[in-house]
Write a protein that holds these residues in place. Structure first.
Motif, PDB file in Angstrom:
ATOM      1  N   LEU A  50       6.912  37.302  16.630  1.00  0.00           N
ATOM      2  CA  LEU A  50       7.601  36.882  17.855  1.00  0.00           C
ATOM      3  C   LEU A  50       7.240  37.785  19.030  1.00  0.00           C
ATOM      4  O   LEU A  50       6.950  37.329  20.127  1.00  0.00           O
ATOM      5  CB  LEU A  50       9.124  36.908  17.631  1.00  0.00           C
ATOM      6  N   ILE A  51       7.204  39.098  18.751  1.00  0.00           N
ATOM      7  CA  ILE A  51       6.916  40.081  19.802  1.00  0.00           C
ATOM      8  C   ILE A  51       5.500  39.911  20.351  1.00  0.00           C
ATOM      9  O   ILE A  51       5.249  40.059  21.547  1.00  0.00           O
ATOM     10  CB  ILE A  51       7.118  41.515  19.257  1.00  0.00           C
ATOM     11  N   LYS A  52       4.560  39.573  19.455  1.00  0.00           N
ATOM     12  CA  LYS A  52       3.153  39.494  19.873  1.00  0.00           C
ATOM     13  C   LYS A  52       2.764  38.126  20.434  1.00  0.00           C
ATOM     14  O   LYS A  52       1.695  37.965  21.011  1.00  0.00           O
ATOM     15  CB  LYS A  52       2.245  39.847  18.696  1.00  0.00           C
ATOM     16  N   ALA A  53       3.644  37.143  20.284  1.00  0.00           N
ATOM     17  CA  ALA A  53       3.291  35.773  20.702  1.00  0.00           C
ATOM     18  C   ALA A  53       3.271  35.619  22.217  1.00  0.00           C
ATOM     19  O   ALA A  53       2.511  34.826  22.764  1.00  0.00           O
ATOM     20  CB  ALA A  53       4.274  34.771  20.089  1.00  0.00           C
ATOM     21  N   ASP A  54       4.110  36.366  22.950  1.00  0.00           N
ATOM     22  CA  ASP A  54       4.210  36.221  24.402  1.00  0.00           C
ATOM     23  C   ASP A  54       4.156  37.572  25.088  1.00  0.00           C
ATOM     24  O   ASP A  54       4.278  38.609  24.443  1.00  0.00           O
ATOM     25  CB  ASP A  54       5.546  35.545  24.779  1.00  0.00           C
ATOM     26  N   ASP A  55       4.015  37.538  26.418  1.00  0.00           N
ATOM     27  CA  ASP A  55       4.036  38.783  27.193  1.00  0.00           C
ATOM     28  C   ASP A  55       5.377  39.491  27.058  1.00  0.00           C
ATOM     29  O   ASP A  55       5.458  40.712  27.013  1.00  0.00           O
ATOM     30  CB  ASP A  55       3.785  38.489  28.680  1.00  0.00           C
ATOM     31  N   LEU A  56       6.455  38.687  27.053  1.00  0.00           N
ATOM     32  CA  LEU A  56       7.797  39.252  27.012  1.00  0.00           C
ATOM     33  C   LEU A  56       8.596  38.652  25.872  1.00  0.00           C
ATOM     34  O   LEU A  56       8.559  37.439  25.654  1.00  0.00           O
ATOM     35  CB  LEU A  56       8.525  38.948  28.327  1.00  0.00           C
TER      36      LEU A  56
END
Length: 329
Positions: free
Chosen positions: A95-101
């Motif tokens: 989840l953390i790596k999927a988007d910028d934030l």
């Protein structure tokens, strides 16, 4: 613009028709429907309202969302779970790596007031991914010991907010999280102005300066350093005085070429403006200005002409901002 928003709205409708056919989209030109405009108290355009379970009472307002992708997320979170349930560190990392934030709420258990506030905040901030976990292993792997909300930017934790006793004010949590959807310092332009005024932080500080000046990089670094200290309390905005399209904001603050670089604070609720007493844009001066403002000690700045020499000569006295208070009151 309304045209752009119409296109994004239509794109969201197209995508959700496949994914969630039960969600219906419609548009109304209220210039031809004055009764509907009055019933739903439509003040600004475009306005989007979500009607839930066939009721026309108390529809939910969708504010500040302009992109189809964010709008789809907003609708999904309003009609289904607002966060992803995380049961393993692997899921958290993904989840953390999927988007910028990304924002993760680490909780001791998922049935208390703090978690409800977290769910509500996630519904209102579709620009970020939200996850919730009550797994002891996941909390231990991230070194979390209390109920805590962590904001991750580009995979790295940038802010930890401990939720004391499971209680938290929704507005303060939304304010904190929404500030991360903007850069530390946000340059003011036609595209960012919508986002700037959508963030629920009522205190805005503005730096007016030409971005092509020799001094700019040093001033900007100082401004950014101060911004990091007051994140979530004051929104830091940069206004390029060389950009002609920013003319209206210069007029609003009465900024002249001779004044720049200039620093002002604006309170959006009271519309009061404050001028930084010091001339130099140093970290220390910015810190002192922001702190005195937050402590309620800064003086309101009244833009005023100089008092005319002959203001008192005629039966009708000439008043300007600088002598208005002393003469009238």
């Amino acid at each position: 613009s309304s045209q752009n928003f119409s296109e994004e709205f239509a794109e969201a409708a197209r995508q959700l028709k496949k994914e969630a056919p039960r969600i219906q989209f419609g548009k109304i030109d209220v210039t031809h429907q004055p009764d509907l405009r009055k019933e739903f108290n439509i003040q600004a355009f475009p306005t989007v309202k979500l009607f839930v379970n066939g009721s026309r009472e108390d529809p939910i307002d969708c504010k500040g969302v302009r992109q189809a992708s964010a709008f789809i997320t907003w609708v999904k979170r309003r009609t289904g779970p607002s966060t992803v349930l995380i049961n393993s560190t692997h899921q958290a990392d993904a989840l953390i790596k999927a988007d910028d934030l990304a924002v993760i709420g680490f909780f001791k258990e998922l049935h208390n007031d703090g978690v409800e506030v977290f769910y509500e905040t996630a519904r209102d901030v579709p620009e970020m991914s939200f996850g919730t976990t009550a797994s002891e292993d996941v909390c231990a792997d991230y070194g979390i010991q209390k109920n805590t909300v962590v904001v991750f930017k580009k995979g790295k934790p940038v802010h930890n907010e401990v939720l004391e006793d499971g209680r938290q004010n929704k507005l303060s949590l939304t304010r904190l999280i929404k500030t991360f959807t903007l850069d530390l310092v946000t340059e003011y332009n036609l595209e960012t102005s919508v986002k700037i005024f959508d963030v629920p932080v009522e205190n805005h500080i503005l730096l007016f300066t030409p971005m092509n000046s020799e001094m700019f990089s040093a001033i900007y670094e100082n401004y950014k350093s101060a911004a990091a200290e007051f994140r979530g309390q004051i929104l830091f905005v940069l206004v390029d005085t060389n950009e002609g399209r920013n003319g209206r904001i210069f007029e609003y603050f009465r900024i002249r070429d001779i004044d720049v670089p200039a620093v002002r604070i604006l309170n959006l609720t009271s519309d009061a403006k404050y001028k930084m007493p010091a001339d130099e844009v140093t970290v220390e001066n910015l810190r002192e200005f922001c702190q005195s403002y937050l402590n309620g000690k800064a003086k309101v700045h009244l833009s005023s002409e100089e008092i005319p020499e002959d203001w008192d000569k005629m039966p009708v006295k000439v008043l300007v901002g600088k002598n208005f208070n002393s003469i009238v009151f």
